[in-house]
Write an enzyme that holds these catalytic residues in place. Structure first.
Site, short mmCIF file in Angstrom:
data_model
loop_
_atom_site.label_atom_id
_atom_site.label_comp_id
_atom_site.label_asym_id
_atom_site.label_seq_id
_atom_site.Cartn_x
_atom_site.Cartn_y
_atom_site.Cartn_z
N CYS A 1 10.37 1.40 1.89
CA CYS A 1 11.24 0.23 2.10
C CYS A 1 12.70 0.64 2.27
O CYS A 1 13.44 -0.02 2.99
CB CYS A 1 11.07 -0.76 0.96
SG CYS A 1 11.32 -0.04 -0.66
N GLU B 1 10.52 -8.49 -3.86
CA GLU B 1 11.03 -7.18 -3.42
C GLU B 1 10.50 -6.97 -2.01
O GLU B 1 9.32 -6.63 -1.83
CB GLU B 1 10.54 -6.06 -4.34
CG GLU B 1 11.15 -6.09 -5.73
CD GLU B 1 12.61 -5.66 -5.75
OE1 GLU B 1 13.13 -5.19 -4.72
OE2 GLU B 1 13.23 -5.83 -6.81
N LEU B 2 11.34 -7.20 -1.02
CA LEU B 2 10.85 -7.26 0.37
C LEU B 2 11.32 -6.06 1.19
O LEU B 2 11.84 -5.09 0.64
CB LEU B 2 11.27 -8.59 0.98
CG LEU B 2 10.93 -9.83 0.11
CD1 LEU B 2 11.38 -11.11 0.79
CD2 LEU B 2 9.47 -9.89 -0.25
N GLU C 1 12.44 -3.77 10.93
CA GLU C 1 11.90 -2.64 10.19
C GLU C 1 10.85 -1.91 11.03
O GLU C 1 9.86 -2.52 11.43
CB GLU C 1 11.26 -3.20 8.90
CG GLU C 1 10.81 -2.16 7.91
CD GLU C 1 10.23 -2.78 6.63
OE1 GLU C 1 9.50 -3.78 6.70
OE2 GLU C 1 10.50 -2.22 5.55
N TRP D 1 0.81 -1.22 0.00
CA TRP D 1 0.00 0.00 0.00
C TRP D 1 0.84 1.27 0.00
O TRP D 1 0.32 2.35 -0.24
CB TRP D 1 -0.90 0.02 1.25
CG TRP D 1 -0.13 -0.32 2.50
CD1 TRP D 1 -0.02 -1.56 3.08
CD2 TRP D 1 0.69 0.55 3.29
NE1 TRP D 1 0.81 -1.50 4.17
CE2 TRP D 1 1.26 -0.21 4.33
CE3 TRP D 1 1.00 1.92 3.23
CZ2 TRP D 1 2.12 0.33 5.28
CZ3 TRP D 1 1.85 2.46 4.17
CH2 TRP D 1 2.40 1.68 5.18
N ASN D 2 2.15 1.19 0.29
CA ASN D 2 2.90 2.43 0.57
C ASN D 2 3.17 3.26 -0.69
O ASN D 2 3.20 4.48 -0.63
CB ASN D 2 4.18 2.15 1.35
CG ASN D 2 5.14 1.24 0.63
OD1 ASN D 2 4.76 0.47 -0.26
ND2 ASN D 2 6.40 1.29 1.01
N GLY E 1 6.49 -6.51 -0.98
CA GLY E 1 5.83 -6.43 0.32
C GLY E 1 6.78 -6.87 1.42
O GLY E 1 8.01 -6.77 1.28
N SER E 2 6.21 -7.38 2.49
CA SER E 2 7.04 -7.67 3.67
C SER E 2 7.78 -9.00 3.53
O SER E 2 7.38 -9.89 2.77
CB SER E 2 6.15 -7.71 4.92
OG SER E 2 5.23 -8.78 4.80
N LYS F 1 -3.11 -8.14 -7.72
CA LYS F 1 -3.74 -8.16 -6.38
C LYS F 1 -3.16 -6.99 -5.59
O LYS F 1 -2.08 -7.08 -5.02
CB LYS F 1 -3.40 -9.49 -5.69
CG LYS F 1 -4.47 -10.05 -4.76
CD LYS F 1 -4.91 -9.14 -3.65
CE LYS F 1 -4.08 -9.29 -2.41
NZ LYS F 1 -4.19 -8.15 -1.50
N PRO F 2 -3.88 -5.85 -5.60
CA PRO F 2 -3.38 -4.70 -4.81
C PRO F 2 -3.58 -4.95 -3.33
O PRO F 2 -4.31 -5.86 -2.93
CB PRO F 2 -4.28 -3.55 -5.29
CG PRO F 2 -5.54 -4.20 -5.75
CD PRO F 2 -5.18 -5.58 -6.24
P1 NAD Z 1 2.42 -7.15 3.16
O1 NAD Z 1 3.45 -8.19 2.92
O2 NAD Z 1 1.62 -7.21 4.39
O3 NAD Z 1 1.34 -7.18 1.96
C1 NAD Z 1 1.73 -7.02 0.61
C2 NAD Z 1 0.68 -7.68 -0.28
O4 NAD Z 1 0.70 -9.09 -0.07
C3 NAD Z 1 -0.74 -7.22 -0.02
O5 NAD Z 1 -1.40 -7.09 -1.25
C4 NAD Z 1 -1.31 -8.37 0.79
O6 NAD Z 1 -2.71 -8.51 0.72
C5 NAD Z 1 -0.62 -9.57 0.16
N1 NAD Z 1 -0.55 -10.77 0.98
C6 NAD Z 1 -0.54 -10.86 2.34
N2 NAD Z 1 -0.37 -12.16 2.72
C7 NAD Z 1 -0.30 -12.90 1.57
C8 NAD Z 1 -0.10 -14.29 1.30
N3 NAD Z 1 0.01 -15.18 2.27
N4 NAD Z 1 -0.03 -14.69 0.01
C9 NAD Z 1 -0.11 -13.80 -0.99
N5 NAD Z 1 -0.29 -12.47 -0.81
C10 NAD Z 1 -0.39 -12.02 0.47
O7 NAD Z 1 3.15 -5.74 3.01
P2 NAD Z 1 2.55 -4.28 3.19
O8 NAD Z 1 2.29 -4.01 4.62
O9 NAD Z 1 1.44 -4.07 2.20
O10 NAD Z 1 3.77 -3.37 2.68
C11 NAD Z 1 4.83 -2.96 3.48
C12 NAD Z 1 6.06 -3.84 3.26
O11 NAD Z 1 6.42 -3.82 1.89
C13 NAD Z 1 7.27 -3.34 4.02
O12 NAD Z 1 7.97 -4.43 4.56
C14 NAD Z 1 8.10 -2.66 2.93
O13 NAD Z 1 9.48 -2.56 3.23
C15 NAD Z 1 7.82 -3.56 1.77
N6 NAD Z 1 8.11 -2.89 0.48
C16 NAD Z 1 9.21 -3.29 -0.23
C17 NAD Z 1 9.53 -2.62 -1.43
C18 NAD Z 1 10.75 -3.01 -2.23
O14 NAD Z 1 10.89 -2.52 -3.35
N7 NAD Z 1 11.64 -3.86 -1.75
C19 NAD Z 1 8.72 -1.59 -1.88
C20 NAD Z 1 7.61 -1.22 -1.13
C21 NAD Z 1 7.30 -1.89 0.05
#
Ligand code: NAD
Length: 446
Positions: free
Chosen positions: A259, A225-226, A354, A129-130, A203-204, A153-154
Site C-alpha cells: 500500500c 486502512e485503504l 494505484e 492478501w498482500n 484493503g482497497s 474474514k481473510p
Molecule cells: P480488496 O478491497 O479487494 O479486498 C480486501 C478484503 O475485503 C478481502 O478479504 C475481500 O474479500 C473483502 N471484500 C471485498 N468486497 C467486500 C465487501 N463488499 N464487503 C466486505 N468485504 C469485502 O483488497 P485486496 O485486493 O485484497 O488488497 C489490496 C488493497 O489493499 C490495495 O488497495 C492496498 O493498497 C490495500 N492495502 C492497504 C493497507 C493499508 O494499511 N492502508 C495495507 C495493505 C493493503
C-alpha cells in the site's frame, strides 16, 4: 450445495488446497456465538487476557518455518520476506498485546472522574492478501485485548495461511473467541451486515466505500486502512544515490504489491537524467521469480486480473508518450519485470491511480510548487516521501499524507500509528490511539 474456495500458488497455478466457503446464512450464528464467547472473555482482567494471548502466540513459535513456506507458496513473496512477516506476526503479536494493555488503562482525571475503555462486543477484521498475516494481526490483537471477540474474514486469495495461523492460536484461546469466515466479497458483505459492532478493514478504496455504505444502517464503528498512490519528491540538492536506492527499494518491495510503495516520483530537472539512469540501473539488478529461487526480489503477481491491470497502466503510459527506461508492457503472466518509466504526465493512469506492481514512474519538474501540487493531486494520501537539503522539511509540511518520510521511508520508530489521509482511510493500525479504537470510551464520574 457445498461451495469450495480453492487456493493456488500464483507462480505456477498449482492447487494448494480447498476450504469450504462459509455460507452467508451461517455467519449470523457465528457472530451470535462470538458475542457469547466475548461476554465470558471480558470477565477476565486485561492482564489475564494478555497472558492467554501470550500463551496462544507461543504456539506459533515451533511452526514459524512451515508457516513461512505456506505464506510464500500461497501469496508468492520470497521466503526471506515471508519469514519476516511470520516472525513479525508471532513476536509482534505479543508486543501489540502489551502495548494495547497499557493503552487501555483507565485514565483518572481527578475530582472523581475516570475514563474507562470497555469492550464493544464483536469486531470484524477483514483483510487483504498482500500481507495476509501482518495486516490481520495488527487489528485482531488489540480487538481481543480490549475484551472483544473477533470474526476474521481473510482474503479469498490467502485462506490457507489464515487458517493455519488461527488454528495454532485456537489451541489456547477460548472456543468461538476468534473465528474465521472463508469466502470473497459476498461473505465479507455478510459479515459487515451481521451483528458485529466494529468493522476493522484493510484493503482497497472501492471496497472501503462499499463497507461504509453497508455499515451506515447501524452506524457501526469503522477502521479503514485503504490503498495509496504514494509520491516521492527528489529535490535538486538531494543525495541522489540515497534517493535512487530508496526509490527502487520502495517501488519494488513485495513486487510493488504494497500500500505504501513509491509509485510516482517528481525529480528536479537539473538532476533528473542522472537520477533516472541510476534508478533504472539499480532496478535492472532485481531478480524476478518464484519464492524459493535464490536471490529473488520480485515474486509473481497475485492473480491475472491484477497482472492485467498493471500491464494496462504501463501500456497507457507508453501510448501517451512515456519514455521506457526498463521493462515495459510486454509481460508474461504471472510476472512483471521491473519497469521504470520516465516522462509521466497527469493524463496517465500511473499518476492517477494505484498500479500495485513493480513499476515506478518518474516526472521532471522545474518549480517545486508544481511538484507539490502534483504529489497532492490525488484522492489517496497514505504515504509521501521527500529527499532534499534544508528545504525538504518545508516541502514535507505541505504534503497531504498520513505518513511522511524526509530523507527516509515512512513509518518511523516505536509504536507509531499507521494512518492514511484523504481517501486512504481513517483510523489506525498500531499505536495507543489505534488500540483504543476497539474500546467504548466511558466517562464515569463519582
Ligand atoms: P480488496 O478491497 O479487494 O479486498 C480486501 C478484503 O475485503 C478481502 O478479504 C475481500 O474479500 C473483502 N471484500 C471485498 N468486497 C467486500 C465487501 N463488499 N464487503 C466486505 N468485504 C469485502 O483488497 P485486496 O485486493 O485484497 O488488497 C489490496 C488493497 O489493499 C490495495 O488497495 C492496498 O493498497 C490495500 N492495502 C492497504 C493497507 C493499508 O494499511 N492502508 C495495507 C495493505 C493493503
Amino acid at each position: 450445495m457445498e461451495k469450495l474456495l480453492a487456493s493456488y500458488d500464483p507462480s505456477n497455478g498449482e492447487l494448494l488446497g480447498e476450504i469450504q466457503v462459509t455460507e452467508a446464512a451461517q455467519i449470523g450464528e457465528m457472530v451470535a456465538r462470538a458475542h457469547a464467547a466475548g461476554r465470558e472473555w471480558r470477565r477476565l482482567a486485561v492482564a489475564e487476557r494478555v497472558a492467554l494471548l501470550e500463551k496462544a502466540y507461543a504456539q506459533l513459535e515451533p511452526h514459524l518455518d512451515e508457516l513461512a513456506v505456506l505464506l510464500s507458496r500461497e501469496m508468492g513473496k520470497d521466503i526471506r520476506r515471508a519469514t519476516g512477516e511470520v516472525s513479525g506476526t508471532a513476536y509482534g503479536g505479543i508486543y501489540i498485546a502489551q502495548s494495547a494493555m497499557a493503552a487501555l488503562k483507565n485514565t483518572d482525571l481527578g475530582s472523581g472522574t475516570l475514563i474507562e475503555y470497555k469492550p464493544l462486543g464483536v469486531a470484524a477484521v477483514i483483510s487483504p492478501w498482500n500481507y495476509p498475516l501482518a495486516m490481520a494481526n495488527n487489528l485482531i490483537v488489540p480487538a481481543l485485548v480490549a475484551g472483544n471477540a473477533v470474526v476474521f474474514k481473510p482474503s479469498e486469495e490467502t485462506p490457507l495461511i489464515a487458517q493455519a495461523f488461527v488454528e495454532h492460536l485456537n489451541r489456547v484461546l477460548p472456543e468461538n473467541l476468534l473465528q474465521i469466515v472463508y469466502g470473497d466479497a459476498e461473505q465479507g458483505q455478510a459479515v459487515v451486515e451481521s451483528d458485529v459492532n466494529i468493522v476493522a478493514f484493510t484493503g482497497s478504496q472501492t471496497t472501503g466505500k462499499q463497507i461504509m455504505k453497508t455499515a451506515a444502517g447501524q452506524l457501526k464503528r469503522l477502521v479503514m486502512e485503504l490503498g495509496g498512490n504514494d509520491p516521492m519528491i527528489v529535490m535538486q540538492d538531494a543525495n541522489l544515490e540515497s534517493a535512487a536506492r530508496f526509490a527502487v527499494a520502495s517501488s519494488f518491495e513485495n513486487a510493488g504489491q504494497m500500500c505504501v510503495s513509491t509509485e510516482r516520483i517528481y525529480v528536479h530537472e537539473m538532476i533528473a537524467e542522472k537520477f533516472e539512469q541510476r534508478v533504472a540501473e539499480l532496478a535492472s539488478a532485481y531478480k524476478v521469480g518464484p519464492w524459493d529461487m535464490p536471490g529473488v526480489n520480485i515474486g509473481p503477481i497475485i492473480n491475472e486480473t491484477q497482472h492485467g491491470k498493471i500491464v494496462e497502466h504501463i501500456r497507457d503510459a507508453e501510448a501517451k508518450g512515456a519514455r521506457l527506461l526498463l521493462g515495459g508492457s510486454k509481460q508474461q503472466t504471472p510476472y512483471i519485470q521491473p519497469t521504470v518509466i520516465a516522462d509521466m504526465t497527469p493524463a496517465m493512469l500511473m499518476e492517477q491511480g494505484e498500479t500495485f506492481g513493480p513499476v515506478v514512474a518518474i516526472s521532471r519538474y522545474s518549480d517545486i510548487e508544481e511538484a507539490i501540487r502534483r504529489a497532492n493531486d490525488s484522492t489517496y494520501g497514505l504515504g509521501a516521501v521527500v529527499y532534499g537539503g534544508k528545504e525538504a522539511d518545508a516541502v514535507a509540511d505541505q504534503l497531504e499524507a498520513g505518513m511522511i518520510g524526509v530523507n527516509q521511508g515512512i513509518g518511523g520508530a516505536g509504536d507509531a500509528p499507521w494512518v492514511g489521509a484523504k481517501q486512504s482511510g481513517f483510523g489506525f493500525h498500531g499505536s495507543p490511539e489505534g488500540h483504543r479504537q476497539f474500546a467504548q470510551v466511558r466517562v464515569v464520574s463519582r
